[in-house]
Structures are given as C-alpha cells and as structure tokens.
Design an enzyme around this catalytic site. Structure first.
Site, PDB file in Angstrom:
ATOM      1  N   HIS A  47       0.833  -1.203   0.000  1.00 34.94           N
ATOM      2  CA  HIS A  47       0.000   0.000   0.000  1.00 34.94           C
ATOM      3  C   HIS A  47       0.869   1.254   0.000  1.00 34.94           C
ATOM      4  O   HIS A  47       0.604   2.203  -0.750  1.00 34.94           O
ATOM      5  CB  HIS A  47      -0.940  -0.021   1.214  1.00 34.94           C
ATOM      6  CG  HIS A  47      -1.904   1.104   1.255  1.00 34.94           C
ATOM      7  ND1 HIS A  47      -1.762   2.172   2.112  1.00 34.94           N
ATOM      8  CD2 HIS A  47      -3.034   1.341   0.540  1.00 34.94           C
ATOM      9  CE1 HIS A  47      -2.761   3.009   1.926  1.00 34.94           C
ATOM     10  NE2 HIS A  47      -3.546   2.530   0.981  1.00 34.94           N
ATOM     11  N   ASP A  93      -6.132   1.584  -2.072  1.00 29.25           N
ATOM     12  CA  ASP A  93      -6.875   1.338  -0.837  1.00 29.25           C
ATOM     13  C   ASP A  93      -7.703   0.061  -0.921  1.00 29.25           C
ATOM     14  O   ASP A  93      -7.758  -0.728   0.029  1.00 29.25           O
ATOM     15  CB  ASP A  93      -7.770   2.535  -0.511  1.00 29.25           C
ATOM     16  CG  ASP A  93      -6.992   3.770  -0.106  1.00 29.25           C
ATOM     17  OD1 ASP A  93      -5.757   3.694   0.064  1.00 29.25           O
ATOM     18  OD2 ASP A  93      -7.628   4.842   0.042  1.00 29.25           O
TER      19      ASP A  93
END
EC number: 3.1.1.4
Length: 119
Positions: A47, A93
C-alpha cells in the site's frame, strides 16, 4: 484518502477496529522500513509503495484525494468512475483492504519496537 481507506478497512475486516492497523508491524501506519514482519505488514508495504506510485501523477496527493467506490459487503470490487489520480488511490486502498481481510492479524506485531525490529 485516509478516511475512505479507514471505511474500506471497516468493510473488509468488520470484526477489528481500523486503528488496530495504524500501528502494526514495520509498514502499517507511519512510514516504513526494514523487512515486513508478516503477510499483513506486507499488505501495508505494498500500500505504501502504491501511494508512492500515485504521487508520481501530477497533482496527486493520495492521503487527501477523495474518490468514489462501490459500497461493500465484505469485499470491495469496484472503484467507480474516477480521474487517473482518484482511480489509482482508490485501487491502492481497495487492494490493501482486501489484503487485510485475507491476512492473519498477530497481536504480537501491534505496536512493536519499531527501532529494534524495522531496520
């Protein structure tokens, strides 16, 4: 953005508060360095790297960029209609939240000694 990411996490991991992921391992939360401690921490490393790539898009600020996405029922499948920056951030996300749902949470890796274990 971080608020929407929090909502995605609450969707995919409803049995654990989002803040349990804010200070986990070497990559979940502030910055990141060293070797990820487990699969969940690897989700956060990916991420972080994804946000780094999104930041290369002119004017793209992943931590504050809003986007649209489909509401969830345990898994997030679509990010909806977004411009290039918003689509990138939403996908970062979405992938991370789904990764969190698949990874095992190890309480021993929450709030670890960052300086000792993440070099």
């Amino acid at each position: 953005n971080l608020y929407q990411f929090k909502n995605m996490i609450q969707c995919t991991v409803p049995n654990r508060s989002w803040w349990h992921f804010a200070n986990y391992g070497c990559y979940c939360g502030r910055g990141g360095s060293g070797t990820p401690v487990d699969d969940l921490d690897r989700c956060c490393q990916i991420h972080d790297n994804c946000y780094g790539e999104a930041e290369k898009i002119s004017g793209c600020w992943p931590y504050i960029k809003t986007y649209t996405y489909e509401s969830c029922q345990g898994t997030l499948t679509s990010c909806g209609a977004n411009n290039k920056c918003a689509a990138s951030v939403c996908d970062c996300d979405r992938v991370a939240a789904n990764c969190f749902a698949r990874a095992t949470y190890n309480d021993k890796n929450y709030n670890i000694d960052f300086n000792a274990r993440c070099q």
